[in-house]
Scaffold this motif. Structure first.
Motif, mmCIF file in Angstrom:
data_model
loop_
_atom_site.group_PDB
_atom_site.id
_atom_site.type_symbol
_atom_site.label_atom_id
_atom_site.label_comp_id
_atom_site.label_asym_id
_atom_site.label_seq_id
_atom_site.Cartn_x
_atom_site.Cartn_y
_atom_site.Cartn_z
ATOM 1 N N SER A 1 1.628 7.416 -0.560
ATOM 2 C CA SER A 1 2.604 7.976 0.207
ATOM 3 C C SER A 1 3.813 7.987 -0.549
ATOM 4 C CB SER A 1 2.490 6.893 1.079
ATOM 5 O OG SER A 1 2.593 4.536 0.192
ATOM 6 N N TYR A 2 3.947 6.941 -1.588
ATOM 7 C CA TYR A 2 6.148 7.505 -2.308
ATOM 8 C C TYR A 2 5.219 8.957 -2.497
ATOM 9 C CZ TYR A 2 6.562 2.790 -0.507
ATOM 10 O OH TYR A 2 7.701 1.916 -0.022
ATOM 11 N N GLU A 3 4.193 9.368 -3.146
ATOM 12 C CA GLU A 3 4.294 10.987 -3.991
ATOM 13 C C GLU A 3 4.255 11.435 -2.834
ATOM 14 O OE1 GLU A 3 0.666 10.145 -7.359
ATOM 15 O OE2 GLU A 3 0.296 10.457 -5.313
ATOM 16 N N ARG A 4 3.204 11.137 -1.777
ATOM 17 C CA ARG A 4 4.356 12.660 -0.308
ATOM 18 C C ARG A 4 5.643 12.485 -0.568
ATOM 19 N NH1 ARG A 4 0.891 16.526 1.839
ATOM 20 N NH2 ARG A 4 -0.434 14.973 1.931
ATOM 21 N N LEU A 5 6.032 10.962 -0.053
ATOM 22 C CA LEU A 5 7.808 11.308 -0.418
ATOM 23 C C LEU A 5 8.393 11.804 -0.744
ATOM 24 C CD1 LEU A 5 7.774 7.923 1.187
ATOM 25 C CD2 LEU A 5 8.484 9.739 2.370
#
Length: 285
Positions: free
Chosen positions: A62-66
């Motif tokens: 999720s944080y890589e996507r953000l």
């Protein structure tokens, strides 16, 4: 001289001991599940976790996507401390959830918050398939609903990245109720005339695909993403027909009108920025 040659001891190749073996350090390399190419993880990350050989889109956290989607330093998270209970006292549910929290450093299968894309304020949600396969339980549904309500209060667009195995079986009917709750919240967003962009990533299935993930004003998917409700075998047994090989892929759904666009991860932020700029030319409604 000949005696010297034949009298020399022949040197045989030996198998090195376990200690002498040169092993690749864990976490240094990975294999593409599609083309089987072995590559350095560092190089793969430089390419946004997209295989250079076959364009396979590896899963993002999720944080890589953000990080790939939002302007640097603009993200502010919502409801990060929310943790699911065990309403049905399902065996081992709390233990497995705790293991997922330790493994992923997340409290649930979705991260929500707000940030900017090319300077345009946006509320965003990103599901993470590493946590209980991204399944939607009561907390996931509540966090998504709260994010939608924040978008309504702030007159901001809402972008949702779906990645899920469906409703969370350990919460039974409580998880199924999240389908209606998130859909009702999106209807309020629609009535206010605010934009909802749904981005379906691999995999998006079950109750998530049957609710908010399919309700975007604009529905986008990444290449090769598995998108569908029931599994191939169940559908084939029900209709007694052989399904196409590319059934339930993003490309199949695009061809049959269920998606608006299939966009490579390399171009996704630019595409989202363009859509937002068309709807919010001044950075606001």
């Amino acid at each position: 001289m000949l005696r010297d040659i034949f009298s020399k001891k022949k040197k045989y190749a030996t198998i090195p001991s376990e200690q002498a073996k040169q092993e690749v350090p864990e976490g240094l390399m990975t294999k593409c599940p599609q083309c089987k190419t072995i590559m350095y993880i560092k190089e793969l990350k430089k390419n946004n976790l997209v295989c250079e050989g076959c364009d396979y889109h590896h899963r993002l956290s999720s944080y890589e996507r953000l990080e790939l989607t939002l302007d640097p330093g603009s993200f502010q998270e919502f409801d990060a401390d929310m943790i699911a209970k065990d309403p049905l006292e399902f065996p081992s549910y709390l233990e497995k959830s705790a293991q997922d929290r330790e493994k992923t450093k997340l409290n649930e299968a979705v991260v929500t918050g707000e940030g900017t894309i090319n300077g345009i304020p946006t509320v965003i949600g990103v599901m993470d398939a590493r946590f209980r396969m991204g399944s939607m339980g009561s907390v996931v549904g509540e966090k998504i609903t709260r994010a939608i309500e924040r978008a309504i209060e702030g007159d901001k667009p809402f972008i949702m990245f779906a990645a899920s195995g469906g409703a969370r079986m350990q919460e039974g009917v409580f998880s199924l109720m999240q389908m209606a709750k998130t859909s009702a919240a999106l209807n309020q967003l629609h009535e206010k005339g605010l934009l909802f962009i749904s981005v379906l990533t691999h995999p998006t299935t079950g109750g998530v695909s049957a609710s908010f993930a399919s309700l975007g004003d604009i529905n986008i998917a990444e290449p090769g993403a598995l998108i569908g409700f029931a599994g191939r075998r169940i559908i084939e047994q029900t209709i007694r027909q052989k399904l196409p090989d590319d059934f339930q892929t993003a490309e199949f759904l695009l061809e049959h009108g269920q998606l608006d666009q299939v966009v490579s991860r390399h171009n996704l932020k630019e595409t989202l920025g363009t859509i937002l700029a068309l709807h919010y030319p001044n950075g606001e409604e």
